[in-house]
Design a protein around this motif. Structure first.
Motif, PDB file in Angstrom:
ATOM      1  N   TYR A  91      11.624  -5.449   7.267  1.00 39.11           N
ATOM      2  CA  TYR A  91      11.115  -4.302   6.538  1.00 39.11           C
ATOM      3  C   TYR A  91      11.198  -3.067   7.435  1.00 39.11           C
ATOM      4  O   TYR A  91      10.893  -3.129   8.626  1.00 39.11           O
ATOM      5  N   LYS A  92      11.625  -1.926   6.871  1.00 34.92           N
ATOM      6  CA  LYS A  92      11.888  -0.725   7.667  1.00 34.92           C
ATOM      7  C   LYS A  92      10.643  -0.110   8.288  1.00 34.92           C
ATOM      8  O   LYS A  92      10.709   0.446   9.377  1.00 34.92           O
ATOM      9  N   ASP A  93       9.542  -0.159   7.589  1.00 34.94           N
ATOM     10  CA  ASP A  93       8.329   0.478   8.079  1.00 34.94           C
ATOM     11  C   ASP A  93       7.372  -0.568   8.636  1.00 34.94           C
ATOM     12  O   ASP A  93       7.503  -1.759   8.353  1.00 34.94           O
ATOM     13  N   HIS A  94       6.416  -0.104   9.402  1.00 39.18           N
ATOM     14  CA  HIS A  94       5.425  -1.025   9.956  1.00 39.18           C
ATOM     15  C   HIS A  94       4.393  -1.372   8.888  1.00 39.18           C
ATOM     16  O   HIS A  94       3.585  -0.533   8.490  1.00 39.18           O
ATOM     17  N   VAL A  95       4.459  -2.599   8.408  1.00 40.37           N
ATOM     18  CA  VAL A  95       3.514  -3.119   7.427  1.00 40.37           C
ATOM     19  C   VAL A  95       3.198  -4.551   7.837  1.00 40.37           C
ATOM     20  O   VAL A  95       4.084  -5.303   8.232  1.00 40.37           O
ATOM     21  N   VAL A  96       1.946  -4.927   7.738  1.00 35.04           N
ATOM     22  CA  VAL A  96       1.517  -6.248   8.197  1.00 35.04           C
ATOM     23  C   VAL A  96       1.655  -7.314   7.109  1.00 35.04           C
ATOM     24  O   VAL A  96       2.056  -8.438   7.384  1.00 35.04           O
ATOM     25  N   GLU A  97       1.333  -6.967   5.875  1.00 33.10           N
ATOM     26  CA  GLU A  97       1.323  -7.952   4.783  1.00 33.10           C
ATOM     27  C   GLU A  97       2.101  -7.429   3.590  1.00 33.10           C
ATOM     28  O   GLU A  97       2.126  -6.219   3.328  1.00 33.10           O
ATOM     29  N   LEU A  98       2.700  -8.332   2.810  1.00 26.48           N
ATOM     30  CA  LEU A  98       3.371  -7.935   1.576  1.00 26.48           C
ATOM     31  C   LEU A  98       2.420  -7.213   0.636  1.00 26.48           C
ATOM     32  O   LEU A  98       2.790  -6.248  -0.022  1.00 26.48           O
ATOM     33  N   PHE A  99       1.177  -7.680   0.575  1.00 24.65           N
ATOM     34  CA  PHE A  99       0.228  -7.054  -0.350  1.00 24.65           C
ATOM     35  C   PHE A  99      -0.211  -5.674   0.109  1.00 24.65           C
ATOM     36  O   PHE A  99      -0.879  -4.955  -0.621  1.00 24.65           O
ATOM     37  N   ASP A 100       0.182  -5.260   1.316  1.00 28.81           N
ATOM     38  CA  ASP A 100      -0.084  -3.896   1.769  1.00 28.81           C
ATOM     39  C   ASP A 100       0.867  -2.886   1.121  1.00 28.81           C
ATOM     40  O   ASP A 100       0.614  -1.685   1.169  1.00 28.81           O
ATOM     41  N   LEU A 101       1.969  -3.372   0.550  1.00 29.88           N
ATOM     42  CA  LEU A 101       2.924  -2.493  -0.115  1.00 29.88           C
ATOM     43  C   LEU A 101       2.436  -2.194  -1.528  1.00 29.88           C
ATOM     44  O   LEU A 101       1.892  -3.070  -2.199  1.00 29.88           O
ATOM     45  N   ASP A 102       2.668  -0.967  -1.988  1.00 31.63           N
ATOM     46  CA  ASP A 102       2.332  -0.685  -3.389  1.00 31.63           C
ATOM     47  C   ASP A 102       3.272  -1.506  -4.272  1.00 31.63           C
ATOM     48  O   ASP A 102       4.334  -1.959  -3.828  1.00 31.63           O
ATOM     49  N   GLY A 103       2.893  -1.700  -5.498  1.00 32.54           N
ATOM     50  CA  GLY A 103       3.623  -2.596  -6.394  1.00 32.54           C
ATOM     51  C   GLY A 103       5.099  -2.274  -6.541  1.00 32.54           C
ATOM     52  O   GLY A 103       5.953  -3.173  -6.505  1.00 32.54           O
ATOM     53  N   LYS A 104       5.429  -1.004  -6.704  1.00 33.57           N
ATOM     54  CA  LYS A 104       6.821  -0.602  -6.889  1.00 33.57           C
ATOM     55  C   LYS A 104       7.648  -0.885  -5.631  1.00 33.57           C
ATOM     56  O   LYS A 104       8.756  -1.424  -5.709  1.00 33.57           O
ATOM     57  N   THR A 105       7.100  -0.564  -4.472  1.00 34.39           N
ATOM     58  CA  THR A 105       7.797  -0.798  -3.206  1.00 34.39           C
ATOM     59  C   THR A 105       7.947  -2.292  -2.948  1.00 34.39           C
ATOM     60  O   THR A 105       9.010  -2.757  -2.515  1.00 34.39           O
ATOM     61  N   ARG A 106       6.891  -3.057  -3.215  1.00 32.56           N
ATOM     62  CA  ARG A 106       6.945  -4.513  -3.023  1.00 32.56           C
ATOM     63  C   ARG A 106       8.019  -5.125  -3.910  1.00 32.56           C
ATOM     64  O   ARG A 106       8.818  -5.961  -3.463  1.00 32.56           O
ATOM     65  N   ALA A 107       8.067  -4.717  -5.174  1.00 34.96           N
ATOM     66  CA  ALA A 107       9.074  -5.249  -6.096  1.00 34.96           C
ATOM     67  C   ALA A 107      10.484  -4.925  -5.604  1.00 34.96           C
ATOM     68  O   ALA A 107      11.380  -5.783  -5.631  1.00 34.96           O
ATOM     69  N   LYS A 108      10.683  -3.701  -5.139  1.00 29.14           N
ATOM     70  CA  LYS A 108      11.997  -3.305  -4.631  1.00 29.14           C
ATOM     71  C   LYS A 108      12.365  -4.109  -3.388  1.00 29.14           C
ATOM     72  O   LYS A 108      13.491  -4.581  -3.248  1.00 29.14           O
ATOM     73  N   HIS A 109      11.402  -4.269  -2.481  1.00 30.41           N
ATOM     74  CA  HIS A 109      11.654  -5.032  -1.251  1.00 30.41           C
ATOM     75  C   HIS A 109      11.996  -6.491  -1.571  1.00 30.41           C
ATOM     76  O   HIS A 109      12.955  -7.040  -1.010  1.00 30.41           O
ATOM     77  N   LEU A 110      11.245  -7.105  -2.452  1.00 30.06           N
ATOM     78  CA  LEU A 110      11.519  -8.500  -2.810  1.00 30.06           C
ATOM     79  C   LEU A 110      12.865  -8.632  -3.515  1.00 30.06           C
ATOM     80  O   LEU A 110      13.597  -9.606  -3.295  1.00 30.06           O
TER      81      LEU A 110
END
Length: 131
Positions: A20-39
């Motif tokens: 993941y490009k940015d520093h994030v610890v958990e998948l659930f830390d991503l907002d829904g739209k970003t999480r969906a795009k990442h997955l």
């Protein structure tokens, strides 16, 4: 949303990471739209790995507790029937059943030329899927 990197060790030929490009610890830390795009992007990378390296099945592992602090990233393992034959149930089981000292041995580290070939092969498959 991420960077595609060929693994340093290739016992599971085609082993790839999606960071993941940015520093994030958990998948659930991503907002829904970003999480969906990442997955979605991670699944495209996994499909490209499967196609590029002839996997029978893909194994996915999302980690984030490595050196340098917690940061989500995916380990994408192309699996083939019997690839851990002496370590699992009829060659089936998690990648971690394969002995760590063998997985990370020098014999499983590709040469620079092999690494470039792996990258080019994966890049071609990614290009096909993204068109």
């Amino acid at each position: 949303t991420g960077y595609v990197v060929i693994g340093d060790y290739q016992y599971f030929r085609g082993y790839t990471l999606f960071l993941y490009k940015d520093h994030v610890v958990e998948l659930f830390d991503l907002d829904g739209k970003t999480r969906a795009k990442h997955l979605y992007e991670m699944s495209l990378v996994a499909e490209a790995v499967k196609n590029a390296f002839g996997a029978d099945k893909m194994n996915y592992e999302c980690l984030g507790n490595g050196e340098g602090g917690a940061h989500i990233h995916w380990h994408l393992f192309p699996r083939r029937d019997g690839d851990i034959e002496n370590y699992g149930n009829n060659g089936r089981g998690p990648v971690w059943w394969y002995p760590r000292e063998e997985m990370y041995s020098a014999k499983n580290r590709p040469s620079n030329e092999e690494l470039e070939n792996l990258k080019a092969t994966l890049h071609r498959e990614l290009d096909k899927l993204l068109k």
